[in-house]
Motif scaffolding. Structure first.
Motif, PDB file in Angstrom:
ATOM      1  N   VAL A 113       0.861  -1.183   0.000  1.00 22.63           N
ATOM      2  CA  VAL A 113       0.000   0.000   0.000  1.00 22.63           C
ATOM      3  C   VAL A 113       0.893   1.228   0.000  1.00 22.63           C
ATOM      4  N   ALA A 158       0.428   5.332  -0.020  1.00 18.75           N
ATOM      5  CA  ALA A 158      -0.587   6.370   0.141  1.00 18.75           C
ATOM      6  C   ALA A 158       0.048   7.748   0.206  1.00 18.75           C
ATOM      7  N   SER A 159      -0.621   8.687  -0.440  1.00 24.00           N
ATOM      8  CA  SER A 159      -0.244  10.092  -0.376  1.00 24.00           C
ATOM      9  C   SER A 159      -1.534  10.887  -0.158  1.00 24.00           C
ATOM     10  N   ILE A 160      -1.833  11.187   1.104  1.00 20.62           N
ATOM     11  CA  ILE A 160      -3.097  11.831   1.446  1.00 20.62           C
ATOM     12  C   ILE A 160      -2.822  13.004   2.381  1.00 20.62           C
ATOM     13  N   ASP A 188      -4.283  10.176  -3.153  1.00 22.20           N
ATOM     14  CA  ASP A 188      -4.834   8.850  -3.439  1.00 22.20           C
ATOM     15  C   ASP A 188      -3.946   7.771  -2.831  1.00 22.20           C
ATOM     16  N   THR A 189      -4.416   6.562  -2.958  1.00 18.90           N
ATOM     17  CA  THR A 189      -3.691   5.395  -2.468  1.00 18.90           C
ATOM     18  C   THR A 189      -3.585   4.386  -3.600  1.00 18.90           C
TER      19      THR A 189
END
Length: 125
Positions: A12, A14-16, A34-35
């Motif tokens: 996984v 992720a960049s949130i 988004d991931t």
């Protein structure tokens, strides 16, 4: 954020980040970014976006709600899903409602529709 399952089959990435707004008696949080969920054994990547979050009625009896659209897409297979988290209207209506479609990029129509409550029962047709 990068996380890998201990057996190494799922990853996984992720960049949130969030953008917050005060909306009178509510607080809104927009999820930006988004991931990517990678199934390494299958060579598939699923790109996932997220709905917004709301803290409603913060002065009296607070409750939390999700609202807006999110997408799940797999470029390798061409399958995609679009889910809309429906916010409760000011008068009437129900909390926690969703509607969504699942389809393939090559198809003109989705092959599955989903409705219901995201935190309870969902129906697929």
């Amino acid at each position: 954020v990068v996380s890998t399952q201990s057996t190494g089959n799922i990853e996984v990435n992720a960049s949130i980040w969030t953008k917050s707004k005060f909306l009178g008696l509510s607080i809104g949080v927009q999820m930006v970014g988004d991931t990517v969920l990678s199934l390494l054994d299958h060579g598939e990547e699923y790109h996932v976006t997220f709905p917004n979050g709301y803290g409603r009625n913060i002065l009296m009896r607070p409750w939390v709600e999700l609202g807006g659209k999110c997408e799940i897409k797999c470029p390798q297979t061409g399958y995609q899903a679009e889910v809309e988290f429906l916010t409760k209207p000011f008068y009437g209506g129900s909390k926690h409602q969703i509607s969504g479609v699942i389809g393939h990029v090559a198809a003109s129509k989705p092959f599955c529709r989903v409705t219901g409550e995201w935190n309870n029962v969902m129906y697929a047709e």
